[in-house]
Design an enzyme around this catalytic site. Structure first.
Site, PDB file in Angstrom:
ATOM      1  N   TRP A  83       9.774   1.625   2.396  1.00 56.19           N
ATOM      2  CA  TRP A  83      10.217   2.714   1.940  1.00 56.19           C
ATOM      3  C   TRP A  83      10.153   3.906   2.857  1.00 56.19           C
ATOM      4  CZ3 TRP A  83      12.836   2.652  -2.159  1.00 56.19           C
ATOM      5  CH2 TRP A  83      12.816   1.639  -3.290  1.00 56.19           C
ATOM      6  N   ILE A  84      10.597   3.759   4.163  1.00 56.48           N
ATOM      7  CA  ILE A  84      10.393   4.798   4.828  1.00 56.48           C
ATOM      8  C   ILE A  84      11.686   5.547   5.217  1.00 56.48           C
ATOM      9  CG2 ILE A  84       9.827   5.429   7.407  1.00 56.48           C
ATOM     10  CD1 ILE A  84       7.594   3.988   5.524  1.00 56.48           C
ATOM     11  N   SER A 126       0.124   4.574  -2.703  1.00 59.15           N
ATOM     12  CA  SER A 126      -0.829   5.525  -3.132  1.00 59.15           C
ATOM     13  C   SER A 126      -2.143   5.206  -2.305  1.00 59.15           C
ATOM     14  CB  SER A 126      -1.360   5.325  -4.515  1.00 59.15           C
ATOM     15  OG  SER A 126       0.077   5.483  -5.259  1.00 59.15           O
ATOM     16  N   GLU A 148       5.565  10.996  -1.240  1.00 52.81           N
ATOM     17  CA  GLU A 148       4.554  12.104  -1.019  1.00 52.81           C
ATOM     18  C   GLU A 148       3.474  12.461  -1.917  1.00 52.81           C
ATOM     19  OE1 GLU A 148       4.963  14.469   1.913  1.00 52.81           O
ATOM     20  OE2 GLU A 148       6.908  14.159   2.565  1.00 52.81           O
ATOM     21  N   ALA A 202       0.780  -1.095  -0.095  1.00 53.89           N
ATOM     22  CA  ALA A 202       0.107   0.193  -0.117  1.00 53.89           C
ATOM     23  C   ALA A 202       0.895   1.271   0.052  1.00 53.89           C
ATOM     24  CB  ALA A 202      -0.821  -0.003   1.007  1.00 53.89           C
ATOM     25  N   ARG A 250      32.741  25.110 -22.168  1.00 56.05           N
ATOM     26  CA  ARG A 250      32.581  23.972 -23.077  1.00 56.05           C
ATOM     27  C   ARG A 250      32.664  24.677 -24.566  1.00 56.05           C
ATOM     28  NH1 ARG A 250      34.851  18.839 -23.725  1.00 56.05           N
ATOM     29  NH2 ARG A 250      33.541  17.731 -25.483  1.00 56.05           N
TER      30      ARG A 250
HETATM   31  C1  LIG Z   1      12.997   7.185  -2.036  1.00 56.63           C
HETATM   32  C2  LIG Z   1      11.418   7.214  -1.369  1.00 56.63           C
HETATM   33  C3  LIG Z   1      11.385   7.683  -0.164  1.00 56.63           C
HETATM   34  C4  LIG Z   1      10.125   7.210   0.571  1.00 56.63           C
HETATM   35  N1  LIG Z   1       9.568   7.716   1.839  1.00 56.63           N
HETATM   36  C5  LIG Z   1       8.627   7.550   2.234  1.00 56.63           C
HETATM   37  C6  LIG Z   1       8.426   7.862   3.637  1.00 56.63           C
HETATM   38  O1  LIG Z   1       9.188   8.453   4.302  1.00 56.63           O
HETATM   39  N2  LIG Z   1       7.227   7.573   4.245  1.00 56.63           N
HETATM   40  C7  LIG Z   1       6.348   6.858   3.484  1.00 56.63           C
HETATM   41  O2  LIG Z   1       5.241   6.520   3.963  1.00 56.63           O
HETATM   42  N3  LIG Z   1       6.473   6.428   2.359  1.00 56.63           N
HETATM   43  C8  LIG Z   1       7.483   6.701   1.870  1.00 56.63           C
HETATM   44  N4  LIG Z   1       7.850   6.398   0.642  1.00 56.63           N
HETATM   45  C9  LIG Z   1       6.889   5.596  -0.283  1.00 56.63           C
HETATM   46  C10 LIG Z   1       5.968   6.487  -1.200  1.00 56.63           C
HETATM   47  O3  LIG Z   1       5.180   7.272  -0.723  1.00 56.63           O
HETATM   48  C11 LIG Z   1       5.302   5.476  -2.068  1.00 56.63           C
HETATM   49  O4  LIG Z   1       6.169   4.596  -2.911  1.00 56.63           O
HETATM   50  C12 LIG Z   1       4.382   6.147  -3.091  1.00 56.63           C
HETATM   51  O5  LIG Z   1       3.146   6.507  -2.216  1.00 56.63           O
HETATM   52  C13 LIG Z   1       3.810   5.222  -4.122  1.00 56.63           C
HETATM   53  O6  LIG Z   1       3.131   4.213  -3.561  1.00 56.63           O
HETATM   54  P1  LIG Z   1       3.503   2.499  -4.202  1.00 56.63           P
HETATM   55  O7  LIG Z   1       5.041   2.638  -4.465  1.00 56.63           O
HETATM   56  O8  LIG Z   1       3.121   1.815  -3.524  1.00 56.63           O
HETATM   57  O9  LIG Z   1       2.947   2.833  -5.716  1.00 56.63           O
HETATM   58  P2  LIG Z   1       1.584   2.417  -6.265  1.00 56.63           P
HETATM   59  O10 LIG Z   1       0.823   3.290  -5.305  1.00 56.63           O
HETATM   60  O11 LIG Z   1       1.420   0.711  -6.295  1.00 56.63           O
HETATM   61  O12 LIG Z   1       1.585   2.928  -7.705  1.00 56.63           O
HETATM   62  C14 LIG Z   1       2.071   2.473  -8.813  1.00 56.63           C
HETATM   63  C15 LIG Z   1       1.982   3.209  -9.860  1.00 56.63           C
HETATM   64  O13 LIG Z   1       0.328   3.301 -10.320  1.00 56.63           O
HETATM   65  C16 LIG Z   1      -0.178   4.659 -10.268  1.00 56.63           C
HETATM   66  N5  LIG Z   1      -1.339   4.846  -9.496  1.00 56.63           N
HETATM   67  C17 LIG Z   1      -1.723   4.242  -8.480  1.00 56.63           C
HETATM   68  N6  LIG Z   1      -3.042   4.484  -8.070  1.00 56.63           N
HETATM   69  C18 LIG Z   1      -3.361   5.441  -9.268  1.00 56.63           C
HETATM   70  C19 LIG Z   1      -4.469   6.017  -9.533  1.00 56.63           C
HETATM   71  N7  LIG Z   1      -5.635   5.802  -8.696  1.00 56.63           N
HETATM   72  N8  LIG Z   1      -4.699   6.255 -10.793  1.00 56.63           N
HETATM   73  C20 LIG Z   1      -3.684   6.587 -11.443  1.00 56.63           C
HETATM   74  N9  LIG Z   1      -2.471   6.098 -11.208  1.00 56.63           N
HETATM   75  C21 LIG Z   1      -2.260   5.310 -10.025  1.00 56.63           C
HETATM   76  C22 LIG Z   1       1.052   5.467  -9.385  1.00 56.63           C
HETATM   77  O14 LIG Z   1       1.022   6.926  -9.908  1.00 56.63           O
HETATM   78  C23 LIG Z   1       2.463   4.717  -9.892  1.00 56.63           C
HETATM   79  O15 LIG Z   1       2.689   5.258 -10.834  1.00 56.63           O
HETATM   80  C24 LIG Z   1       9.084   6.697  -0.212  1.00 56.63           C
HETATM   81  C25 LIG Z   1       9.422   6.086  -1.440  1.00 56.63           C
HETATM   82  C26 LIG Z   1      10.658   6.437  -2.024  1.00 56.63           C
HETATM   83  C27 LIG Z   1      10.928   5.985  -3.534  1.00 56.63           C
END
Ligand SMILES: Cc1cc2nc3c(=O)[nH]c(=O)nc-3n(C[C@H](O)[C@H](O)[C@H](O)COP(=O)(O)OP(=O)(O)OC[C@H]3O[C@@H](n4cnc5c(N)ncnc54)[C@H](O)[C@@H]3O)c2cc1C
Lengths: 260, 411
Positions: B156-157, B132, B365, B130, B270
């Site tokens: 991913w925290i 998004s 975020e 989870a 350059r």
């Molecule tokens: C470097 C880094 C630091 C982070 N730090 C933190 C942190 O400190 N605390 C924390 O809680 N999290 C953190 N995260 C996690 C981050 O918040 C999540 O990775 C992000 O919210 C996306 O979630 P997911 O990776 O599960 O992707 P998913 O939610 O699975 O999304 C996958 C793809 O589908 C798209 N998508 C999903 N739902 C929809 C929709 N309804 N409509 C259109 N497109 C959609 C997304 O845009 C994305 O392109 C971090 C991530 C990274 C990479």
């Protein structure tokens, strides 16, 4: 201890000097606290931290120089004074030292006055020593360390950084100390200092406030400033199979350019 | 309307810039290569007050405003994104949520040490299943007497392995009436029994930072550490994003500026076809785009900073600022590589690090796709701000800078 630190507002060290209409100009380079003076402020603050007392930052300059005084306040100075007067605008170091010495005399019994080694714009390295001379105090310049300071006995021992090595000098206080960058690592302003500095009202002393009346004419003037022609540099390799051929090719090129 | 920065803001900017340029910039490539966070970074940021910049002095902070927070983030990310990430999670997600939602006792216990930089905070919402879809998170918090028992894994925290406290969202109701009502927020002491943390290796970017996981096994959290009411976790998480996203937006503006500065310097040096590449119009077009994107990103985040100072809700504007600036920073970094040619492709130059770092901010975020949904929601009238039980307080200089009894001002 009553500590005074003299600071100047100068262009940023990255600025370049050009000539505009026969007058030297730094363009619109950002103005900063003279980098050498940061070391002086730091040393003034460390002296206060070690021996108690207060630090007054003092600057001679236009109204805008308040910004540099604010920087000194943000670093932790207790108060700031700006000496500003249209009659002092073109001050050379003789006049600047007269104004600074006159202002320092208005301060109640200072024990020590700090300067940076030089100002990055005028680069004379004499303002500190001249102020010392005018006050009749010892001048300690090129100071890289304060090895001992005894406020009760009113003595100070410093290390001067000379080309040949370090020289240990003992002197009575009050004294004027100008410092080199080896002396310390200046602190950043603290946020608390920044808040206080941004609200500070900085008093302005005019030439008559410091009793410099009439204001003497500066001894030095700049009748004309000429920018040197900028040399276009380019690099060309002269080639040849053997050293003899290379030399011959070089001679040919030099003759071609009418250089020999 | 006044677009100028006063002396206080200018001095904040300069101070943070000097810190980042002098203390971090010379060593950042080394730490980025090592994929480790320099142990100096957090203590120095704490000592200098950066970690408490916008909290009231009576709560251990420096008493500055939200614009100062934004300016600091811009300066930090102009050197490396990982420095700004610290601000996003420590100040944005964790600290500001405590300011908004915390009881006085919680602020005393958790916010003061965070603001003083004595403790480090993070925000733990995402899980492997989870991101998004926050409302779907699976970590559970079950009531057990006067405590909660937490189980699950956060993924991913940022700062997972460095932080002392986490603002952590967990499920307290497995079958709520509305999906979002099943969540609650907690301040979890990460030194508690049952907590293990670790860092993720092999990330594309933010390699000089820490991004990791937090595993919770029967972690006992007292009821007093629940932030807000039971079931209020979704709202708290969303409002935490309003704070965090602002820092991301401001930071990304700094990253665009860094790309611009690097490109301008290189383009003047350059030479091709007998002249500096800065003379070629196609190179100029790239530089012009970076310059105007920087200006737009800056205007957007400063407006949000101003809204925050006024205490006006800013979810919509913050979303736009975050999305615009992070997209633009990725583009700027890519174009900066183009300007640098093959040298831009090597870590001997800074711009490839900028590109790798910029990509992450388009994901965390709220992915930039999610931000489009948020903005469309507002624009179409499908989404409006509902009053919260506790709003983020407006910045009041007098109140922020008053010293309360017993709390010393850090010098
Ligand atoms: C470097 C880094 C630091 C982070 N730090 C933190 C942190 O400190 N605390 C924390 O809680 N999290 C953190 N995260 C996690 C981050 O918040 C999540 O990775 C992000 O919210 C996306 O979630 P997911 O990776 O599960 O992707 P998913 O939610 O699975 O999304 C996958 C793809 O589908 C798209 N998508 C999903 N739902 C929809 C929709 N309804 N409509 C259109 N497109 C959609 C997304 O845009 C994305 O392109 C971090 C991530 C990274 C990479």
């Amino acid at each position: 201890m009553k500590i005074v630190v003299c600071v100047k507002q100068t262009p940023d060290t990255a600025a370049t000097l050009t000539v505009v209409g026969g007058v030297a100009s730094w363009g619109d380079a950002p103005l900063v606290l003279n980098p050498w003076d940061e070391y002086a402020v730091e040393q003034a603050l460390r002296t206060k931290e070690a021996h108690g007392g207060s630090v007054t930052a003092m600057s001679l300059g236009p109204q805008a120089a308040k910004e540099s005084l604010k920087q000194a306040l943000a670093m932790g100075c207790d108060e700031a004074i700006l000496i500003s007067d249209p009659a002092l605008e073109r001050a050379d170091s003789l006049l600047a030292s007269a104004a600074l010495a006159a202002a320092i005399k208005r301060i109640d019994a200072p024990d020590i006055v700090f300067f940076g080694k030089a100002a990055v714009d005028t680069d004379t390295e004499v303002t500190g020593p001249q102020v010392a001379r005018r006050l009749g105090w010892p001048s300690l310049n090129l100071v890289a360390a304060i090895s001992e300071l005894d406020p009760a006995a009113k003595t100070i021992t410093v290390e001067r950084l000379l080309e040949e090595g370090r020289q240990l000098v003992r002197s009575p206080l009050p004294a004027v100390v100008s410092v080199v960058k080896e002396i310390n690592e200046p602190r950043y302003p603290s946020f608390m200092g920044i808040r206080k500095a941004s609200k500070a009202e900085i008093p302005i002393w005019s030439a008559s406030d410091i009793g410099l009346q009439p204001v003497p004419e500066p001894a030095l003037t700049w009748p004309e400033v000429i920018a040197p022609v900028r040399a276009e540099q380019s690099c060309e390799f002269v080639s040849g199979e053997t050293p003899q051929q290379q030399a011959a090719a070089l001679v040919e090129r030099l003759i071609e350019e009418k250089l020999i | 309307m006044d677009f100028s920065l006063g002396p206080e803001h200018q001095m904040v900017q300069k101070m943070v810039r000097e810190f980042a340029q002098k203390e971090v910039a010379p060593f950042i490539q080394e730490w980025d290569r090592k994929q480790q966070m320099s142990p100096e970074v957090l203590p120095r940021m704490g000592k200098l007050g950066i970690l408490g910049i916008c909290f009231p002095i009576s709560l251990g902070g420096q008493g500055l405003d939200f614009i100062s927070l934004g300016l600091a983030c811009e300066e930090l990310e102009a050197v490396d994104t990982t420095l700004r990430v610290v601000m996003s999670v420590h100040v944005g997600l964790c600290g500001l949520s405590l300011l908004q939602w915390g009881t006085e006792a919680q602020q005393q216990e958790f916010l003061i040490p965070l603001a003083r930089g004595e403790k480090i905070g993070c925000g733990a919402f995402s899980e492997s299943g989870a991101g998004s879809d926050v409302a779907n998170l699976q970590t559970t918090a079950k009531q057990d007497g006067t405590d909660y028992l937490l189980n699950g894994e956060k993924m991913w925290i940022s700062l997972a392995s460095k932080a002392d406290f986490a603002l952590l969202t967990a499920r307290t109701d497995s079958n709520p009436k509305r999906r979002s009502q099943g969540l609650s927020s907690f301040i979890v002491d990460l030194h508690s029994a049952g907590v293990t943390t670790g860092d993720i290796k092999g990330k594309l970017g933010v390699r000089a930072g820490s991004t990791g996981w937090i595993s919770l096994q029967d972690v006992r959290v007292p009821k007093e550490s629940r932030l807000g009411e039971q079931g209020e976790g979704f709202k708290i998480t969303m409002s935490a994003f309003d704070s965090g996203r602002y820092t991301v937006a401001a930071g990304a503006a700094g990253l665009i500026r860094a790309c611009l500065e690097a490109s301008v310097a290189y383009a003047k040096e350059r030479k091709t076809f007998g002249q500096p590449i800065a003379e070629h119009q196609l190179v100029q077009a790239k530089i012009a785009r970076m310059a105007s994107d920087y200006e737009i990103a800056k205007l957007l985040y400063l407006k949000v900073g101003w809204m925050k100072n006024q205490g006006v809700r800013n979810t919509y504007e913050t979303s736009m600022a975050k999305q615009f600036a992070t997209d633009a920073s990725f583009n700027a970094a890519s174009e900066a590589i183009a300007v640098h040619g093959s040298y831009g492709y090597s870590d001997e130059f800074v711009v490839e690090r900028y590109l790798r770092n910029a990509r992450g901010a388009m994901i965390y975020e709220g992915t930039n796709e999610i931000h489009s949904l948020i903005q469309a929601g507002y624009a179409l009238g499908n989404r409006t701000d509902k009053a919260l039980r506790r709003e983020m307080p407006a910045y009041e200089p007098q109140r922020w800078q008053a010293e309360a009894a017993g709390i010393r001002e850090a010098t």
